[in-house]
Scaffold this active site. Structure first.
Site, PDB file in Angstrom:
ATOM      1  N   LYS A  66      47.055  33.780  20.104  1.00 25.80           N
ATOM      2  CA  LYS A  66      46.573  32.750  21.592  1.00 25.80           C
ATOM      3  C   LYS A  66      47.464  31.694  22.534  1.00 25.80           C
ATOM      4  O   LYS A  66      47.902  30.855  21.898  1.00 25.80           O
ATOM      5  CB  LYS A  66      45.515  32.203  21.525  1.00 25.80           C
ATOM      6  CG  LYS A  66      43.995  33.108  22.011  1.00 25.80           C
ATOM      7  CD  LYS A  66      43.007  32.794  21.436  1.00 25.80           C
ATOM      8  CE  LYS A  66      41.328  32.780  22.642  1.00 25.80           C
ATOM      9  NZ  LYS A  66      40.643  32.677  21.716  1.00 25.80           N
TER      10      LYS A  66
HETATM   11  O1  G3P Z   1      37.763  31.112  22.350  1.00 29.47           O
HETATM   12  C1  G3P Z   1      37.188  31.795  23.214  1.00 29.47           C
HETATM   13  C2  G3P Z   1      35.292  31.147  24.062  1.00 29.47           C
HETATM   14  O2  G3P Z   1      35.172  32.435  23.682  1.00 29.47           O
HETATM   15  C3  G3P Z   1      35.056  29.867  23.695  1.00 29.47           C
HETATM   16  O3  G3P Z   1      33.471  30.059  24.145  1.00 29.47           O
HETATM   17  O4  G3P Z   1      31.687  29.429  23.926  1.00 29.47           O
HETATM   18  O5  G3P Z   1      33.300  27.881  23.748  1.00 29.47           O
HETATM   19  O6  G3P Z   1      32.858  28.204  25.790  1.00 29.47           O
HETATM   20  P1  G3P Z   1      32.846  28.727  23.977  1.00 29.47           P
END
Ligand code: G3P
Length: 218
Positions: free
Chosen positions: A83
């Site tokens: 990533k």
């Molecule tokens: O892993 C990336 C993303 O899905 C993070 O989500 O909930 O932290 O905005 P969030």
């Protein structure tokens, strides 16, 4: 559409595997930190459990550091996806890693332009964060529609769209309606996909009526 879990929690991954609906896993430093466990231990356990792509994130800000970390992560398993954040340095790193056969997932994408850049740089995956856009009073799902349209316009098939930062089941349904390749979701959202009050009500009724059936074999 493929279902990924967005988690560092091994128990959640085991449960989703038992359900037979898990195609891959995405992680980020926040999710790993939440487990309170050593990174290498968590990463190795996830990679042992999951056959599909497992995204592990780099944290350097310069391309050289990202490539170094990416190569280290890629050594942990054949299914590792590195990533990389959406920055100019990140795109340099994507190009280098992909040219060496290491798949990348461009993360922290908040616009169609950024997704197009990630595809042009040769990323295998791009992760638009829809929930965080919704949180900022914007329409997260709109950028998924636009990215899908752009990728279709130019027949971009080498970069898969991962709908990320998912908050609720309708995000998953809308992602599928748009035709996104993958939706990565928290375990709580995956669990909610199973439930409908009419299903629960129907089960209760069938169990109750079964009691009235003569000569029941079970
Ligand atoms: O892993 C990336 C993303 O899905 C993070 O989500 O909930 O932290 O905005 P969030």
């Amino acid at each position: 559409m493929q279902f990924f879990l967005d988690t560092g929690n091994v128990e959640e991954i085991k449960q989703a595997l038992e359900w037979g609906i898990l195609d891959g896993v995405t992680t980020n430093p926040t999710l790993i930190a939440k487990t309170g466990r050593p990174f290498m231990e968590v990463a190795k356990e996830i990679l042992q459990l999951v056959d599909g792509p497992v995204s592990l994130e780099t944290v350097s800000k310069d391309a050289e550091g990202m490539v170094k970390e990416g190569k280290f992560l890629a050594e942990l398993g054949d299914n590792v996806v590195v990533k990389i954040p959406m920055t100019p340095e990140g795109m340099k790193a994507v190009q280098i890693l992909e040219s060496e056969g290491i798949p990348t997932n461009v993360t922290l994408v908040f616009s169609p332009a950024q997704a197009l850049i990630a595809a042009k740089a040769g990323a295998s995956f791009v992760s638009p964060f829809i929930g965080r856009l919704d949180d900022a009073s914007s329409d997260g799902m709109k950028i998924i529609r636009e990215i899908k349209q752009i990728f279709d316009n130019y027949d971009i098939t080498d970069t898969q769209i991962i709908v990320a930062s998912v908050r609720h089941p309708m995000h998953v349904v809308e992602a599928a309606l748009i035709g996104a390749d993958i939706c990565t979701m928290p375990f709580e959202v995956m669990k909610k996909l199973f439930y409908h009050p009419l299903t629960d009500k129907g089960i209760e009724l069938f169990i109750k009526d079964w009691e009235k059936v003569p000569g029941r074999p079970f």
